[in-house]
Design an enzyme around this catalytic site. Structure first.
Site, mmCIF file in Angstrom:
data_model
loop_
_atom_site.group_PDB
_atom_site.id
_atom_site.type_symbol
_atom_site.label_atom_id
_atom_site.label_comp_id
_atom_site.label_asym_id
_atom_site.label_seq_id
_atom_site.Cartn_x
_atom_site.Cartn_y
_atom_site.Cartn_z
ATOM 1 N N SER A 1 25.276 102.149 -65.801
ATOM 2 C CA SER A 1 24.426 102.666 -64.453
ATOM 3 C C SER A 1 23.127 102.736 -64.315
ATOM 4 C CB SER A 1 25.276 103.697 -63.308
ATOM 5 O OG SER A 1 25.629 102.558 -62.301
ATOM 6 N N ASP B 1 32.630 94.769 -59.729
ATOM 7 C CA ASP B 1 32.040 96.163 -59.805
ATOM 8 C C ASP B 1 31.714 95.856 -58.059
ATOM 9 O OD1 ASP B 1 30.274 98.059 -59.453
ATOM 10 O OD2 ASP B 1 29.545 97.434 -61.229
ATOM 11 N N HIS C 1 33.158 99.209 -62.251
ATOM 12 C CA HIS C 1 31.761 99.738 -62.215
ATOM 13 C C HIS C 1 32.158 100.769 -63.464
ATOM 14 C CE1 HIS C 1 27.620 100.914 -61.294
ATOM 15 N NE2 HIS C 1 27.544 102.198 -62.067
#
Length: 889
Positions: free
Chosen positions: A500, A587, A619
């Site tokens: 991320s 995602d 994600h």
């Protein structure tokens, strides 16, 4: 950088063969990666409220599921109570009466969670009870706010079925799935706070300016009782045992940096200070409270390690008894107590010892060992985690954790920098499978808590504002320089890996400090901050302003220029070292386009890039086989470019999955680049808009929602007025647009919906206006790069005025009030027939940037009326809205 260049030139087979033959003396054995990352045999243990049963997570049919056993029974006697095969159960909880087990689950990582309930009493050997979806809505995200104490069949949940950006509050009966609407969220509430008698008393609210408020919800009205700015932090940590005061955690005020704990009376608003960090190093960390009495047992602070301060002598005695029995240097957590709080689950861990889980009996002060999730990882094979700090480029002291690989020496070692995600989060001291896995492969692991990390005070957090790729990245870079200066790091063998925001930091590190790193691995990392900010999920609407303040506002020209400079995509030509990019197809936070862009940029300049994309993930990876495939690929990638150890073999299913998710980068495509002529063109209608009234029946089948929309088109001299009124069970929306008759260029627009009023005027090169919600106003100011077309209501009918023909293509521009930016769309036409045989033009509309949200129109070739349209709604998980013309006047 001889080593980097040599590794790029040597054939991978030769290099990997060389690496596997290296002999490491006095080092731990090369441990199988499955010991670190495969689903643990047992995890997530919880006691039933009466203490009769122990539930836990364990693989069943090659997927993580919930099991139960009697508390005193052996684990071999346990039986499964769920049989999910699609995605693993990540967490669950017992209803307060112990009749149900509940868990949440999404589809393929899209984060649209539903709540499932099952009766463990129905389970028996060979029979698994039904897990009922009690919020059975497609494309809707359920949130659990409160588990009732007085009626054990009730939980209070939020659903964004009416408005994707905001969750309405419902009472949900577990036994039946009956939903009762309590509050329609038309006031931007972000959370709901119940007292100890299950009465809704408070709600947090996000204002249009990004500031925050705590509201009291009375029977006769609502009122603000506490306010704090966008760059301050505050929250209600629950009601005091007296049910009149709340525990308030806040850093509000120019003279206050660290969060402190207060008590506030919700009626008189009298506020009294309770506690702050005695060492004044970190924010207030949290409360440990008795669920039964509401009493505060202890407070804690997360410094280099957790510091705990007891307020209850009995619990302090029990805590010390556990520490004495299991080791003074161990971290101890009490959780999952029985209703009478006589027994608790207790987990004990350190930096080199994975958590061991016990049941602790408060009456006899006895510990009963249950399991260790990763029992085959021996502490003597693990590497200690040290708290360190170092100065950044501007002198700011950066706290970090450093793990030296046991048995590999102290100097000139390969390094993997592992920045955390968020970025508004932090790393902690303790056992990390990622860190220990990398250390076992021979890497020094650096975990920097760069500025913008939470827990270290308001000033440290806010020092990261708008510093992505700049000072935040310096904090990571200067950590690497520190390791080089200390002689720990081999400057030729430094890699960076993150997830991320950590993935963004990886891309930024390779693009902005290309000489520093020999390799990088970006897992769901954004490459373009403009597209990242313009694709914020609707359910993050409450913090959109915060994103703009902390990262930047793409609609502001100055911010846009800085965001471009801070985006690794636009510096991809500077990357000099190999990159691995890893993505989840579904995602909703970091869209797949973020990875596609950087992969294509490197591919097209002939630079090495490895791309993994899992079609059933979001994600981050949840399915173990996907995770194991990625880790096997990453391990080999790092060994090739940094020289660490790696495990060459892998199970057949993992090898097969790795092959399936490895992308042939030659097949990755991006939306066609637009020419300046396309971007700036003025579309001209070849036929007038039809006057009259057009009624459409609209359905969102996946959600069971139907509504009606009527579009009225009237001529007014040299202007056209389009009025679109939509009615649904949630109310009426009226959207009016005035256009020039000859060009259909928009002149003004007015939208009225519930408590919201929007007014927009269209001027040369910009759209200006304001949004009013209640007493609050927010300006609309959108810069335009060219003329608009098919803006606002009646969009489909406006598009039908273009010179449609088979193969016709064009670009048109709309504004997006949510993002305060313009958006370009591609339009393509082909000849088609309806199921009834009518000749139609099929008009396909897609975002020109490759983002989600397509629309298809079917336009009658004779009348040029829009007979049918379908629209994909990415904000609702890709659900489809369908409109059918049912009446023309």
């Amino acid at each position: 950088m001889t080593t980097k260049k040599t590794l790029l030139i040597l054939g991978s087979f030769m290099v990997m063969a060389m690496l596997t033959l290296v002999s490491y003396a006095d080092t731990p054995p090369l441990l199988d990666r499955q010991l670190f990352f495969d689903d643990p045999e047992i995890s997530g243990g919880q006691l039933s409220p009466d203490g009769t049963y122990l539930s836990f997570l364990r693989p069943y049919n090659n997927n993580r599921n919930i099991w139960i056993k009697e508390r005193e029974a052996a684990f071999s006697e346990a039986i499964p109570v769920t049989d999910r095969t699609d995605r693993p159960v990540m967490g669950y909880f017992w209803s307060r009466d112990g009749r149900y087990l509940l868990y949440v689950m999404d589809e393929g990582g899209d984060e649209n969670f539903n709540i499932y309930a099952l009766k463990p009493s129905e389970a028996r050997s060979g029979f698994i009870p039904e897990a009922r979806n009690i919020t059975d809505l497609e494309g809707v995200r359920a949130q659990i706010y409160h588990i009732a104490r007085t009626d054990h069949d009730v939980i209070f949940v939020g659903l964004n079925d009416r408005d994707p950006a905001w969750h309405d509050l419902y009472k949900l009966r577990i036994s039946s799935g009956e939903l009762t609407l309590l509050r329609e969220n038309t006031n931007r509430y972000t959370s709901w706070v119940f007292d100890r008698d299950d009465r809704l008393r408070l709600a947090s609210r996000s204002t249009l300016t990004g500031d925050n408020e705590l509201w009291r919800l009375d029977d006769d009205g609502e009122s603000i009782i506490y306010e704090w700015s966008m760059l301050e932090n505050a929250y209600a940590a629950g009601f005091h045992a007296d049910n009149q005061r709340i525990y308030l955690v806040s850093d509000k005020g120019d003279d206050r940096d660290k969060r402190k704990l207060f008590l506030m009376d919700v009626e008189t608003l009298e506020k009294s200070f309770l506690e702050k960090d005695p060492e004044n190093r970190v924010d207030f960390g949290g409360l440990w409270r008795s669920d039964r009495t509401g009493e505060v047992i202890a407070t804690f602070y997360v410094d280099d390690r957790v510091r705990i301060y007891f307020h209850n002598e009995e619990y302090e005695r029990h805590y010390n008894q556990v520490k004495t029995t299991l080791g003074k240097d161990m971290e101890v957590n009490f959780s999952s107590g029985t209703s009478d709080e006589r027994m608790f689950m207790v987990s004990v861990y350190s930096d080199v010892q994975p958590a061991s889980v016990y049941i602790y009996d408060m009456d006899n002060m006895m510990l009963n060992f249950q399991y260790t999730p990763r029992a085959y990882l021996e502490p003597e094979d693990m590497s200690p985690m040290l708290a360190i700090s170092y100065p950044s480029s501007d002198g700011l002291e950066i706290p970090a954790y450093l793990t030296m690989p046991r048995g590999f020496g102290e100097t000139m070692l390969p390094v993997v920098v592992f920045p955390h995600g968020g970025p508004w989060a932090r790393d902690f001291w303790g056992f990390s499978t990622w860190v220990q896995f990398l250390a076992n492969r021979g890497y020094v692991v650096l975990q920097p808590n760069f500025r913008g990390s939470t827990g270290f005070g308001k000033a440290f957090l806010n020092a990261g504002n708008r510093e992505w790729g700049d000072l935040m990245q310096d904090d990571i870079t200067w950590g690497v320089k520190y390791l080089i200066e200390q002689g720990i790091a081999d400057p030729e063998r430094i890699g960076i890996f993150g997830i991320s925001y950590g993935g963004y930091a990886t891309l930024a590190g390779l693009a902005f400090t290309p000489e520093l790193y020999a390799a990088g691995v970006s897992f769901v990392g954004p490459s373009n901050l403009i597209t990242l900010l313009n694709s914020i999920p609707p359910y993050w609407e409450a913090i959109r302003k915060t994103f703009h303040e902390r990262i930047g506002d793409p609609s502001d020209p100055a911010d846009e220029a800085r965001l471009v400079r801070q985006s690794p995509l636009f510096a991809a030509d500077r990357i000099q070292t190999p990159l691995m990019v890893v993505q989840g197809e579904n995602d909703p936070r970091v869209l797949k386009a973020e990875s596609d862009q950087i992969v294509v940029a490197l591919r097209d300049r002939g630079w090495p890039v490895t791309y993994l994309n899992a079609p059933d993930e979001g994600h981050g990876f949840a399915r173990p086989v996907n995770n194991m495939a990625f880790i096997a690929a990453m391990e080999q990638f790092l060994a090739l470019h940094l020289g660490g150890r790696y495990q060459p073999d892998m199970p057949e299913d993992v090898a097969r999955r790795l092959e399936e998710i490895t992308v042939d980068i030659s097949t990755v495509t991006l939306p066609e680049e637009l020419t300046p002529e396309q971007v700036s063109q003025q579309l001209v209608p070849v036929r007038p808009l039809p006057e009259g009234s057009f009624r459409y029946k609209i359905s969102l089948k996946a959600m069971g929602i139907e509504l009606e929309s009527r579009t009225v088109i009237e001529s007014q001299n040299d202007k056209v007025l389009i009025t679109e009124v939509s009615r649904s069970p949630m109310g009426e929306t009226k959207d009016e647009m005035t256009l020039e008759a000859a060009t259909l260029a928009p002149l003004s627009r007015s939208i009225t919906q519930a408590q919201a009023d929007i007014r927009v005027d269209y001027l040369p090169g910009k759209a200006e206006g304001n949004i009013r919600i209640g007493e609050q106003e927010i300006p609309v100011n959108i810069s335009l790069g060219g003329p608009l077309f098919a803006e606002g209501p009646g969009r489909a009918l406006q598009l039908a005025t273009l010179p449609l023909s088979n193969g016709y293509e064009t670009i048109f521009r709309n504004t997006d009030i949510n993002t305060m930016a313009e958006r370009l769309y591609r339009l393509r036409v082909r000849s088609d027939k309806t199921e009834e045989g009518a000749e139609v033009w099929q008009v396909i509309i897609t975002p020109a940037d490759g983002g989600a949200g397509s629309q298809t129109l079917w336009i009658d070739k004779g009348s040029y009326l829009v007979l049918l349209y379908e629209q994909s709604l990415p904000e609702l998980g890709g659900a489809t809205l369908e409109g059918i013309l049912v009446q023309e006047d």
